[in-house]
Design a protein around this motif. Structure first.
Motif, PDB file in Angstrom:
ATOM      1  N   ARG A  55      -2.260  -0.811   1.804  1.00 48.68           N
ATOM      2  CA  ARG A  55      -1.053  -1.877   1.594  1.00 48.68           C
ATOM      3  C   ARG A  55      -1.645  -2.831   0.757  1.00 48.68           C
ATOM      4  N   GLY A  56      -2.902  -2.811   0.350  1.00 45.52           N
ATOM      5  CA  GLY A  56      -3.567  -3.985  -0.452  1.00 45.52           C
ATOM      6  C   GLY A  56      -3.963  -5.115   0.267  1.00 45.52           C
ATOM      7  N   MET A  57      -3.953  -5.180   1.647  1.00 45.15           N
ATOM      8  CA  MET A  57      -4.248  -6.291   2.450  1.00 45.15           C
ATOM      9  C   MET A  57      -5.719  -6.451   2.813  1.00 45.15           C
ATOM     10  N   ILE A  58      -6.288  -7.406   3.393  1.00 45.57           N
ATOM     11  CA  ILE A  58      -7.742  -7.570   3.841  1.00 45.57           C
ATOM     12  C   ILE A  58      -7.573  -7.346   5.179  1.00 45.57           C
ATOM     13  N   SER A  59      -8.104  -6.716   6.157  1.00 49.48           N
ATOM     14  CA  SER A  59      -8.180  -6.289   7.389  1.00 49.48           C
ATOM     15  C   SER A  59      -9.285  -7.158   8.090  1.00 49.48           C
ATOM     16  N   ARG A  60      -8.514  -8.101   9.143  1.00 46.59           N
ATOM     17  CA  ARG A  60      -9.381  -9.018   9.812  1.00 46.59           C
ATOM     18  C   ARG A  60      -9.368  -8.362  11.211  1.00 46.59           C
ATOM     19  N   ILE A  61      -9.881  -7.181  11.471  1.00 42.62           N
ATOM     20  CA  ILE A  61      -9.395  -6.481  12.946  1.00 42.62           C
ATOM     21  C   ILE A  61     -10.888  -6.746  13.726  1.00 42.62           C
ATOM     22  N   ALA A  62     -10.752  -7.298  14.902  1.00 43.03           N
ATOM     23  CA  ALA A  62     -12.106  -7.649  15.669  1.00 43.03           C
ATOM     24  C   ALA A  62     -12.546  -6.282  15.986  1.00 43.03           C
ATOM     25  N   ARG A  63     -13.963  -6.063  16.043  1.00 44.10           N
ATOM     26  CA  ARG A  63     -14.693  -4.944  16.291  1.00 44.10           C
ATOM     27  C   ARG A  63     -14.774  -4.745  17.831  1.00 44.10           C
ATOM     28  N   LYS A  64     -14.695  -3.367  18.282  1.00 44.58           N
ATOM     29  CA  LYS A  64     -14.850  -3.345  19.870  1.00 44.58           C
ATOM     30  C   LYS A  64     -16.370  -3.479  19.907  1.00 44.58           C
ATOM     31  N   PRO A 116       8.440 -12.803  -5.302  1.00 46.82           N
ATOM     32  CA  PRO A 116       7.916 -12.834  -3.952  1.00 46.82           C
ATOM     33  C   PRO A 116       7.104 -11.528  -3.735  1.00 46.82           C
ATOM     34  N   ARG A 117       5.870 -11.940  -3.017  1.00 45.23           N
ATOM     35  CA  ARG A 117       4.879 -10.939  -2.726  1.00 45.23           C
ATOM     36  C   ARG A 117       5.536 -10.316  -1.586  1.00 45.23           C
ATOM     37  N   ARG A 118       5.058  -8.786  -1.474  1.00 46.53           N
ATOM     38  CA  ARG A 118       5.516  -7.920  -0.510  1.00 46.53           C
ATOM     39  C   ARG A 118       4.812  -8.056   0.849  1.00 46.53           C
ATOM     40  N   TRP A 119       3.540  -7.945   0.585  1.00 48.78           N
ATOM     41  CA  TRP A 119       2.698  -8.133   1.596  1.00 48.78           C
ATOM     42  C   TRP A 119       1.920  -9.390   1.870  1.00 48.78           C
ATOM     43  N   PRO A 120       1.447  -9.994   3.126  1.00 49.23           N
ATOM     44  CA  PRO A 120       0.416 -10.901   3.303  1.00 49.23           C
ATOM     45  C   PRO A 120      -0.813 -10.662   2.617  1.00 49.23           C
ATOM     46  N   GLY A 121      -1.719 -11.380   2.368  1.00 51.52           N
ATOM     47  CA  GLY A 121      -2.992 -11.322   1.923  1.00 51.52           C
ATOM     48  C   GLY A 121      -3.980 -10.691   3.020  1.00 51.52           C
ATOM     49  N   LYS A 122      -3.785 -10.934   4.262  1.00 51.42           N
ATOM     50  CA  LYS A 122      -4.922 -10.560   5.287  1.00 51.42           C
ATOM     51  C   LYS A 122      -3.949 -10.124   6.398  1.00 51.42           C
ATOM     52  N   LEU A 123      -4.521  -9.436   7.236  1.00 51.64           N
ATOM     53  CA  LEU A 123      -4.050  -9.014   8.599  1.00 51.64           C
ATOM     54  C   LEU A 123      -5.086  -8.988   9.619  1.00 51.64           C
ATOM     55  N   HIS A 124      -4.487  -9.989  10.562  1.00 47.64           N
ATOM     56  CA  HIS A 124      -5.647 -10.142  11.689  1.00 47.64           C
ATOM     57  C   HIS A 124      -5.016  -9.601  12.894  1.00 47.64           C
ATOM     58  N   ALA A 125      -6.032  -8.940  13.528  1.00 45.13           N
ATOM     59  CA  ALA A 125      -5.412  -7.949  14.909  1.00 45.13           C
ATOM     60  C   ALA A 125      -6.642  -8.099  15.947  1.00 45.13           C
ATOM     61  N   ASP A 126      -6.550  -7.699  17.153  1.00 47.07           N
ATOM     62  CA  ASP A 126      -7.111  -7.784  18.018  1.00 47.07           C
ATOM     63  C   ASP A 126      -8.076  -6.706  17.994  1.00 47.07           C
ATOM     64  N   GLN A 127      -8.862  -6.155  19.114  1.00 47.91           N
ATOM     65  CA  GLN A 127      -9.714  -5.054  19.306  1.00 47.91           C
ATOM     66  C   GLN A 127      -8.654  -3.706  19.453  1.00 47.91           C
ATOM     67  N   GLY A 128      -7.673  -3.914  19.983  1.00 45.53           N
ATOM     68  CA  GLY A 128      -6.861  -2.758  20.024  1.00 45.53           C
ATOM     69  C   GLY A 128      -6.504  -1.898  18.780  1.00 45.53           C
ATOM     70  N   ALA A 159      -8.044   4.710  11.204  1.00 46.63           N
ATOM     71  CA  ALA A 159      -6.740   4.887  10.598  1.00 46.63           C
ATOM     72  C   ALA A 159      -5.907   3.589  10.424  1.00 46.63           C
ATOM     73  N   CYS A 160      -6.044   2.739  11.469  1.00 42.52           N
ATOM     74  CA  CYS A 160      -5.460   1.381  11.201  1.00 42.52           C
ATOM     75  C   CYS A 160      -6.090   0.511  10.023  1.00 42.52           C
ATOM     76  N   ARG A 161      -7.360   0.692   9.687  1.00 37.56           N
ATOM     77  CA  ARG A 161      -8.079  -0.115   8.788  1.00 37.56           C
ATOM     78  C   ARG A 161      -7.662   0.582   7.301  1.00 37.56           C
ATOM     79  N   GLU A 162      -7.464   1.861   7.329  1.00 34.38           N
ATOM     80  CA  GLU A 162      -7.250   2.441   6.249  1.00 34.38           C
ATOM     81  C   GLU A 162      -5.621   2.101   5.772  1.00 34.38           C
ATOM     82  N   LEU A 163      -4.691   2.050   6.828  1.00 35.42           N
ATOM     83  CA  LEU A 163      -3.273   1.658   6.354  1.00 35.42           C
ATOM     84  C   LEU A 163      -3.181   0.469   5.818  1.00 35.42           C
ATOM     85  N   VAL A 164      -3.883  -0.603   6.524  1.00 28.32           N
ATOM     86  CA  VAL A 164      -3.811  -1.980   6.023  1.00 28.32           C
ATOM     87  C   VAL A 164      -4.403  -1.899   4.739  1.00 28.32           C
TER      88      VAL A 164
END
Length: 74
Positions: free
Chosen positions: A44-53, A19-31, A36-41
């Motif tokens: 963990r080996g995930m692709i960050s799909r975080i909306a830009r402010k 089983p994989r430990r982490w999902p492949g991508k993380l989707h998040a809103d502008q908050g 630091a949030c992008r670096e944390l993701v």
């Protein structure tokens, strides 16, 4: 807070294999649009799909006013 959420994720079950430990991508809103949030993701080996402010929320990415959607408001 994001770190606590990522730590609480369960392993992703697959039909065969390990089983994989982490999902492949993380989707998040502008908050969560902070370095630091992008670096944390990323750590963990995930692709960050975080909306830009946006610098001006009244403008979309194309630079047009949101109220001019093309629909006739007669």
């Amino acid at each position: 807070m994001l770190k606590d959420v990522l730590d609480s994720l369960r392993a992703i079950r697959r039909p065969l294999g390990r089983p994989r430990r982490w999902p492949g991508k993380l989707h998040a809103d502008q908050g969560y649009d902070y370095w630091a949030c992008r670096e944390l993701v990323r750590r963990r080996g995930m692709i960050s799909r975080i909306a830009r402010k946006a610098s001006n929320p009244a403008l979309t990415s194309a630079g047009t006013d949101k109220s001019s959607s093309g629909a006739w408001n007669g």
